[in-house]
Design an enzyme around this catalytic site. Structure first.
Site, mmCIF file in Angstrom:
data_model
loop_
_atom_site.group_PDB
_atom_site.id
_atom_site.type_symbol
_atom_site.label_atom_id
_atom_site.label_comp_id
_atom_site.label_asym_id
_atom_site.label_seq_id
_atom_site.Cartn_x
_atom_site.Cartn_y
_atom_site.Cartn_z
ATOM 1 N N LYS B 88 56.667 56.926 3.033
ATOM 2 C CA LYS B 88 55.321 57.937 2.871
ATOM 3 C C LYS B 88 54.696 57.747 1.696
ATOM 4 O O LYS B 88 55.404 57.791 0.721
ATOM 5 C CB LYS B 88 55.771 59.372 3.346
ATOM 6 C CG LYS B 88 54.967 60.226 3.486
ATOM 7 C CD LYS B 88 55.437 61.655 3.716
ATOM 8 C CE LYS B 88 54.166 62.725 3.870
ATOM 9 N NZ LYS B 88 54.518 64.049 4.327
ATOM 10 N N SER B 163 52.708 65.820 8.623
ATOM 11 C CA SER B 163 52.136 65.136 7.812
ATOM 12 C C SER B 163 52.811 63.938 7.771
ATOM 13 O O SER B 163 51.753 62.975 7.306
ATOM 14 C CB SER B 163 51.905 65.710 6.293
ATOM 15 O OG SER B 163 53.086 65.826 5.708
ATOM 16 N N SER B 187 56.664 68.596 8.804
ATOM 17 C CA SER B 187 55.827 67.315 8.648
ATOM 18 C C SER B 187 56.919 66.223 8.650
ATOM 19 O O SER B 187 56.501 65.168 8.723
ATOM 20 C CB SER B 187 55.574 67.356 7.047
ATOM 21 O OG SER B 187 54.322 68.116 7.086
#
Lengths: 95, 496
Positions: B88, B163, B187
């Site tokens: 990420k 997310s 997330s």
């Protein structure tokens, strides 16, 4: 609590975010709906509850105050949008 | 190389990218294939995946170079020797652009490496690329990224969740053998549920937060995202550990999650909280939950009904705590030290214009909410109130864990929704995290494991919540569910 347009302008000033006049209205609507959602907490009596301050059951450890890094000025300046050799450069603040 | 042998190599490569992380690690060790072959296979599938929009930065050339060097040296000591991993874009990576999905950091190149990624590299893995995410990890659909929304392999019009949506989508589509995300309110677990993958949020303090772009510091925690429970155990082991640079990192021995992994869970007590049966929840999710209960019973677990009575207050409390902490954390983006800078007549105007141009709508909303609840005269009414509610939610879990070893719930109240469906209504977007947020507020570990499909053939996950620092138990329970649910990827590749 409804967040009116003046409040939106006030808090965006505090948060240092400039807002277009045409955005203020929709933000006021969004923030009001979020605050209404948040205020469902008022149904809950918390007079006798102590607030949670740390999620891990340990107090923060102290350590010796020694320099372990440092001398990395160039690294710190590396990503600055405007700099001279040794300093960050910002718009003039003193007349 | 003649045509036939190159054809064989091509087949072998496309198969590699369908293997689990554990199989890849073992395959490299047994010399079934080289690190270079593995890396080429994932680069190849990644290059064909532009329509998914999972990558913000590709490190393909560098990864290939590292894999070649690895094959020369052949050092198999690490848990992840020779494995390329995309992460990420919230983890700072030395000399590789780190954007947090934001315009304000679109050109930021860290001069240091986050502790969690450097743990992976010390175990022999190397960076394949940086994956898209909601701006500053604020979102549940990956629609708030400055770099455009990510698409779900299960449908071109579907969000991957957020997310960590880029991570989940890349993982599910076979673009990386495993990945890591961060979880502040769901997330990791919500996108895992939306993409049919395994996502684990460790106990707060298990993984160092140092070098991760901060959102809400009392809630943020990094964790593994993988295609199987076995992989999750392996990656958790590789990434976790005490770090003196994060004062909230906890100094506990890293357990050997992989070798302790077992589906023998006979006699464990599992709590079923009645408060998680919410209005308007599709019956399919309720049915899946019942199936999960049957799977665990079949494995010998004892089911107990429990109550977590303050569950309904978790989400509103979260929307005070998280924005309040975010508004402080994001004060550092001022156009002086790094990132985007706008012009202004004076210093204040430069700050205001920089932040106005640099932040997207959702981030602005959260900063403003945070600023409001912390502003003079409102602190007690909001922030203090939320911290009290947080205590009550934690008390609920503490009480429940006196009677049970873990808690089983659905991961999300729905399957993946359509892009654009909820982006106009912040509160309806927030409701996605209704089952995941209480865990963050209480600092507990939780995992989402894929357990079935809804009527539209979209994956659904079940969540297991554990006692603090008892990741092993929820991994074991997940393994028992995984074996029984026999979940298989079920999408047709539309993006190549």
């Amino acid at each position: 609590m409804s967040i009116d347009k003046d409040t939106v302008k006030h808090i965006s000033k505090l948060a240092r975010i400039s807002l277009d006049e045409n955005k203020v209205e929709s933000l006021s609507k969004d923030l009001t709906s979020i605050m209404k959602f948040i205020e469902s907490l008022n149904k809950l009596n918390t007079d006798k509850t102590t607030p949670l301050t740390s999620i891990i059951n340990a107090s923060l450890k102290s350590r010796k105050d020694e320099v372990k890094d440092g001398k990395i000025r160039d690294q710190i300046l590396k990503n600055s949008p405007e700099k001279n050799d040794e300093f960050f450069v910002v718009p003039k603040v003193i007349e | 190389m003649n045509f036939l042998s190159s054809q064989r190599l091509l087949n072998k490569m496309s198969k590699i990218s369908e293997l689990s992380l554990t199989k890849i690690v073992n395959g490299i060790k047994k010399k079934d294939f080289s690190s270079e072959e593995v890396t080429k296979s994932f680069i190849d599938s990644s290059k064909k995946s532009k329509k998914l929009n999972t990558y913000i930065t590709e490190c393909f050339d560098e990864a290939l170079e590292i894999s070649k060097n690895f094959d020369k040296k052949k050092d198999y000591k690490g848990l992840l020797s020779g494995v390329p991993i995309a992460v990420k874009d919230l983890f700072c990576t030395k000399n590789v652009k780190t954007t947090a999905g934001s315009k304000i950091l679109h050109n930021f190149i860290p001069t240091y490496e986050s502790t969690v990624t450097s743990n992976l590299w010390s175990q022999g893995a190397f960076l394949l690329g940086k994956l898209n995410c909601d701006e500053f990890a604020m979102g549940s659909s990956n629609e708030t990224s400055f770099f455009g929304n990510v698409k779900n392999p299960y449908g071109e019009k579907l969000v991957p969740g957020g997310s960590s949506g880029g991570s989940a989508s890349a993982l599910a589509a076979g673009l990386t053998p495993a990945t890591i995300g961060t979880d502040t309110g769901g997330s990791i677990r919500q996108p895992a549920s939306f993409t049919g993958t395994v996502g684990l949020k460790p106990t707060y303090g298990r993984c160092s937060r140092w070098g991760i772009v901060a959102f809400a510091s009392s809630l943020d925690q990094a964790g593994p995202m993988t295609n199987s429970v076995e992989d999750s155990a392996l990656l958790l082991q590789a990434m976790s550990g005490y770090d003196s640079k994060d004062s909230t990192s906890v100094n506990k021995k890293i357990e050997n999650y992989s070798s302790n992994l077992t589906e023998k869970i006979k006699g464990l007590k599992i709590g079923i909280p009645k408060e998680y049966r919410v209005d308007k929840m599709p019956t399919e999710i309720d049915d899946l939950w019942k199936k999960g209960i049957e799977y665990l019973k079949d494995a010998g677990a004892i089911i107990k009904n429990i109550s977590l009575e303050h569950t309904m207050y978790a989400l509103p409390a979260y929307y005070i705590v998280a924005p309040a902490e975010a508004s402080s954390n994001l004060a550092r983006y001022d156009g002086v030290k790094y990132g985007h800078r706008a012009v202004g007549k004076n210093l204040i105007e430069m700050y205001e214009n920089t932040r106005s141009e640099g932040f997207g709508n959702e981030v602005k909303r959260r900063i403003l909410i945070g600023t409001y609840v912390l502003s003079s005269g409102y602190y007690d009414a909001y922030y203090l109130k939320a911290q009290k509610v947080r205590q009550l939610i934690k008390n609920d879990f503490d009480k429940a864990f006196k009677d049970v070893d873990a808690i089983l719930t659905p991961s999300t109240p729905s399957s993946a929704f359509k892009i654009g469906d909820k982006s106009d209504d912040p509160v309806s977007m927030y409701l996605n995290d209704i089952f995941t947020v209480p865990v963050n507020l209480s600092g507990l570990p939780a995992i989402s494991v894929p357990a079935g499909y809804d009527k539209n053939n979209l994956p659904l996950g079940l969540q297991l919540i554990g006692k603090a620092f008892d990741e092993q138990t929820i991994l074991n329970l997940s393994l028992a569910i995984e074996k029984r649910a026999n979940f298989k990827k079920n999408y047709s590749v539309w993006w190549t």
